[in-house]
Design a protein around this motif. Structure first.
Motif, PDB file in Angstrom:
ATOM      1  N   ILE A 149       3.198 -36.285 -19.851  1.00 49.45           N
ATOM      2  CA  ILE A 149       4.443 -36.995 -19.578  1.00 49.45           C
ATOM      3  C   ILE A 149       5.306 -36.258 -18.548  1.00 49.45           C
ATOM      4  N   ILE A 150       5.298 -34.947 -18.563  1.00 52.78           N
ATOM      5  CA  ILE A 150       6.099 -34.199 -17.586  1.00 52.78           C
ATOM      6  C   ILE A 150       5.556 -34.457 -16.179  1.00 52.78           C
ATOM      7  N   TYR A 151       4.242 -34.403 -16.040  1.00 48.48           N
ATOM      8  CA  TYR A 151       3.629 -34.683 -14.737  1.00 48.48           C
ATOM      9  C   TYR A 151       3.958 -36.104 -14.302  1.00 48.48           C
ATOM     10  N   LEU A 152       3.883 -37.054 -15.236  1.00 46.34           N
ATOM     11  CA  LEU A 152       4.175 -38.449 -14.914  1.00 46.34           C
ATOM     12  C   LEU A 152       5.612 -38.614 -14.421  1.00 46.34           C
ATOM     13  N   CYS A 153       6.547 -37.973 -15.093  1.00 46.05           N
ATOM     14  CA  CYS A 153       7.955 -38.075 -14.675  1.00 46.05           C
ATOM     15  C   CYS A 153       8.158 -37.534 -13.267  1.00 46.05           C
ATOM     16  N   GLN A 154       7.595 -36.363 -13.008  1.00 49.30           N
ATOM     17  CA  GLN A 154       7.774 -35.764 -11.689  1.00 49.30           C
ATOM     18  C   GLN A 154       7.098 -36.602 -10.611  1.00 49.30           C
ATOM     19  N   LYS A 155       5.922 -37.143 -10.941  1.00 47.12           N
ATOM     20  CA  LYS A 155       5.221 -38.014  -9.997  1.00 47.12           C
ATOM     21  C   LYS A 155       6.058 -39.265  -9.706  1.00 47.12           C
ATOM     22  N   THR A 156       6.666 -39.817 -10.750  1.00 43.54           N
ATOM     23  CA  THR A 156       7.510 -41.003 -10.595  1.00 43.54           C
ATOM     24  C   THR A 156       8.667 -40.734  -9.641  1.00 43.54           C
ATOM     25  N   ILE A 157       9.296 -39.593  -9.803  1.00 41.64           N
ATOM     26  CA  ILE A 157      10.418 -39.209  -8.938  1.00 41.64           C
ATOM     27  C   ILE A 157       9.941 -38.963  -7.504  1.00 41.64           C
ATOM     28  N   ASP A 158       8.840 -38.228  -7.376  1.00 45.14           N
ATOM     29  CA  ASP A 158       8.321 -37.903  -6.050  1.00 45.14           C
ATOM     30  C   ASP A 158       7.917 -39.151  -5.265  1.00 45.14           C
ATOM     31  N   GLU A 159       7.422 -40.169  -5.977  1.00 47.38           N
ATOM     32  CA  GLU A 159       6.962 -41.391  -5.323  1.00 47.38           C
ATOM     33  C   GLU A 159       8.068 -42.433  -5.173  1.00 47.38           C
ATOM     34  N   GLY A 160       9.289 -42.098  -5.642  1.00 49.26           N
ATOM     35  CA  GLY A 160      10.379 -43.059  -5.566  1.00 49.26           C
ATOM     36  C   GLY A 160      10.173 -44.270  -6.458  1.00 49.26           C
ATOM     37  N   GLU A 197      11.287 -44.572  -9.616  1.00 48.91           N
ATOM     38  CA  GLU A 197      12.217 -44.578 -10.744  1.00 48.91           C
ATOM     39  C   GLU A 197      12.479 -46.008 -11.209  1.00 48.91           C
ATOM     40  N   GLY A 198      12.403 -46.222 -12.526  1.00 48.90           N
ATOM     41  CA  GLY A 198      12.649 -47.533 -13.106  1.00 48.90           C
ATOM     42  C   GLY A 198      11.462 -48.471 -13.056  1.00 48.90           C
ATOM     43  N   ARG A 199      10.364 -48.034 -12.469  1.00 51.93           N
ATOM     44  CA  ARG A 199       9.196 -48.903 -12.303  1.00 51.93           C
ATOM     45  C   ARG A 199       8.009 -48.461 -13.149  1.00 51.93           C
ATOM     46  N   VAL A 200       8.241 -47.489 -14.026  1.00 51.03           N
ATOM     47  CA  VAL A 200       7.154 -46.966 -14.869  1.00 51.03           C
ATOM     48  C   VAL A 200       7.526 -47.112 -16.339  1.00 51.03           C
ATOM     49  N   SER A 201       6.625 -47.695 -17.099  1.00 50.65           N
ATOM     50  CA  SER A 201       6.805 -47.834 -18.548  1.00 50.65           C
ATOM     51  C   SER A 201       5.663 -47.115 -19.261  1.00 50.65           C
ATOM     52  N   VAL A 202       5.954 -46.644 -20.460  1.00 48.22           N
ATOM     53  CA  VAL A 202       4.916 -45.988 -21.259  1.00 48.22           C
ATOM     54  C   VAL A 202       4.960 -46.525 -22.683  1.00 48.22           C
ATOM     55  N   GLY A 203       3.777 -46.710 -23.255  1.00 45.26           N
ATOM     56  CA  GLY A 203       3.669 -47.123 -24.646  1.00 45.26           C
ATOM     57  C   GLY A 203       3.172 -45.983 -25.505  1.00 45.26           C
ATOM     58  N   HIS A 204       3.493 -46.027 -26.771  1.00 49.67           N
ATOM     59  CA  HIS A 204       3.135 -45.013 -27.770  1.00 49.67           C
ATOM     60  C   HIS A 204       3.993 -43.756 -27.593  1.00 49.67           C
ATOM     61  N   ASN A 263      -4.096 -36.008 -15.113  1.00 47.39           N
ATOM     62  CA  ASN A 263      -3.230 -36.050 -13.927  1.00 47.39           C
ATOM     63  C   ASN A 263      -3.886 -36.810 -12.771  1.00 47.39           C
ATOM     64  N   ASP A 264      -5.205 -36.666 -12.639  1.00 53.74           N
ATOM     65  CA  ASP A 264      -5.908 -37.416 -11.601  1.00 53.74           C
ATOM     66  C   ASP A 264      -5.858 -38.910 -11.905  1.00 53.74           C
ATOM     67  N   HIS A 265      -5.953 -39.248 -13.171  1.00 60.74           N
ATOM     68  CA  HIS A 265      -5.838 -40.647 -13.597  1.00 60.74           C
ATOM     69  C   HIS A 265      -4.475 -41.197 -13.170  1.00 60.74           C
ATOM     70  N   ILE A 266      -3.428 -40.436 -13.427  1.00 58.78           N
ATOM     71  CA  ILE A 266      -2.077 -40.865 -13.052  1.00 58.78           C
ATOM     72  C   ILE A 266      -1.961 -41.023 -11.539  1.00 58.78           C
ATOM     73  N   ASP A 267      -2.512 -40.065 -10.798  1.00 60.62           N
ATOM     74  CA  ASP A 267      -2.457 -40.148  -9.331  1.00 60.62           C
ATOM     75  C   ASP A 267      -3.111 -41.432  -8.824  1.00 60.62           C
ATOM     76  N   LEU A 268      -4.266 -41.761  -9.396  1.00 60.18           N
ATOM     77  CA  LEU A 268      -4.970 -42.967  -8.969  1.00 60.18           C
ATOM     78  C   LEU A 268      -4.162 -44.221  -9.287  1.00 60.18           C
ATOM     79  N   ILE A 269      -3.539 -44.257 -10.472  1.00 58.00           N
ATOM     80  CA  ILE A 269      -2.723 -45.408 -10.848  1.00 58.00           C
ATOM     81  C   ILE A 269      -1.589 -45.603  -9.848  1.00 58.00           C
ATOM     82  N   LEU A 302      14.328 -35.347 -18.271  1.00 55.18           N
ATOM     83  CA  LEU A 302      13.498 -35.656 -17.107  1.00 55.18           C
ATOM     84  C   LEU A 302      13.073 -37.124 -17.127  1.00 55.18           C
ATOM     85  N   MET A 303      12.772 -37.641 -18.312  1.00 53.94           N
ATOM     86  CA  MET A 303      12.419 -39.058 -18.431  1.00 53.94           C
ATOM     87  C   MET A 303      13.590 -39.942 -18.022  1.00 53.94           C
TER      88      MET A 303
END
Length: 406
Positions: free
Chosen positions: A218-229, A231-238, A186-192, A256-257
């Motif tokens: 992935i749940i944390y990533l989705c919520q972070k994406t929404i909180d930071e506005g 949406e539509g700017r995050v992609s994930v592989g694998h 989660n800290d990695h995601i926050d830094l990104i 949620l995704m």
């Protein structure tokens, strides 16, 4: 006109049409165009599609499988082998291999690529610099987006955080990350997100690449994406861990995704090779649930990932073949499913990469591929010859074939 394509098939339902191209743009789509053109191509009912989009690949570490094989076939050994080899890469070596792969990909109809370029304190920016150079050198043939990618993690590899900011200042297009190979995820995601917001760039993560679903972020990533506005700017592989969840747990995550407008790059060629290596029977496919994501409103793409290295010891640069792998693996061969596959290597990744002026429509960029098939619905399963590739209104590839049967 610069180019006039006659008698093109754009859909299986509509009549044949002509496509007029001038100064890099599609200027007219209509039947019976009579304007003069420098080049007239009568395709006689063959299928014309927008340029293919390779949305997740690693050019810098391709074609190294023979140097140190991944004997176990596991993700763990693939990461270890590659980490051992990377400090030995020279700029000349990376340039030779990456350009060779580009010369494999481009004749197969790809007009846009998103490539992850690695760096870390051990190898420095050797590979990243080369990929940035190739982006410029090949711009007349293919549009390349470069992802700043910390394969070895950020917190696990001190000095990488500074390099992430440097890579963005050096011209990286997208901020990459790998939460499952760093701690805490989660800290990695926050830094990104901090880096992405500072440079106003999109995000592309290697996400939850595992056989089990017990350490997902992935749940944390989705919520972070929404909180930071974002949406539509995050992609994930694998995102293979999702395959291990029952519907009762999976469906809320997919919802949620969809809300966060996360783009998913499914990578079946790699994930089939590396996944479920410890299964003794009933061996799982270990590929992200493409159909369920699609049906849940998630933008799903299909991409190659690696070509002939420790992660994927095969591949020839033809994304049609990767899509063909996905069809049986993800149960996409049904009458209602098959038409959804071609968009996963055209329209869907174009949306994820935010390609401007993409698609066959008047006023759009003339990035087109003429296929040696006359049925749009068979465009994948025929794996047809790419007869012409047109990039920015110029013919960049022309393929002729002679078949003799005795």
């Amino acid at each position: 006109m610069d180019i006039l394509i006659k008698n093109a098939r754009l859909t299986d339902e509509a009549p044949l049409t002509d496509i007029a191209i001038n100064e890099g743009k599609i200027v007219t789509i209509a039947t019976g165009i009579t304007d003069e053109a420098k080049k007239v191509i009568d395709v006689d009912g063959r299928v014309v599609i927008p340029g293919l989009v390779e949305s997740h690949i690693h050019l810098d570490k391709a074609l190294i499988a023979s140097r140190k094989p991944n004997k176990s076939g596991t993700l763990k050994e693939a990461i270890e082998v590659t980490a051992e080899l990377k400090p030995t890469f020279t700029k000349e070596d990376i340039y030779e291999r990456a350009s060779k792969v580009l010369n494999m990909i481009i004749p197969n109809g790809v007009t846009a690529i998103r490539t992850h370029a690695e760096f870390d304190p051990a190898q420095g920016f050797t590979g990243f610099d080369v990929i940035m150079q190739l982006k410029e050198e090949y711009k007349h043939l293919v549009d390349i987006q470069v992802v700043a990618f910390p394969q070895e993690g950020i917190f696990k590899a001190p000095g990488t955080e500074t390099m992430m900011y440097q890579a963005m200042e050096m011209g990286a297009d997208v901020v990459g990350g790998i939460p499952y190979n760093d701690a805490p995820a989660n800290d990695h995601i926050d830094l990104i997100f901090d880096i992405a917001k500072r440079f106003d760039k999109d995000i592309d993560l290697h996400q939850d690449f595992a056989d089990e679903a017990d350490h997902m972020s992935i749940i944390y990533l989705c919520q972070k994406t929404i909180d930071e506005g974002y949406e539509g700017r995050v992609s994930v592989g694998h995102l293979t861990a999702l395959h291990a969840l029952p519907d009762a747990e999976l469906n809320p995550i997919i919802a949620l995704m969809a809300k966060a407008k996360i783009n998913v790059m499914a990578l079946p060629a790699t994930d089939l090779h590396l996944g479920a290596r410890n299964d003794e029977y009933n061996v799982r496919r270990a590929v992200t649930p493409i159909r369920k994501l699609r049906d849940g409103g998630v933008n799903v793409c299909i991409a190659t990932n690696n070509i002939r290295n420790a992660f994927t010891p095969y591949g020839n640069g033809d994304i049609f073949q990767t899509a063909m792998i996905a069809i049986p693996v993800a149960h996409l061969g049904g009458a209602d499913d098959l038409p959804t596959v071609l968009p996963m290597i055209t329209e869907n990744p174009a949306k994820a990469l935010k390609l401007e002026g993409y698609g066959i429509a008047e006023g759009n960029k003339a990035d087109l591929v003429i296929l040696d098939t006359k049925v749009v619905n068979d465009a994948i399963i025929d794996i047809p010859t790419r007869l012409y590739v047109i990039k920015d209104g110029k013919i960049t590839v022309e393929t002729t074939k002679t078949v003799k049967v005795y």
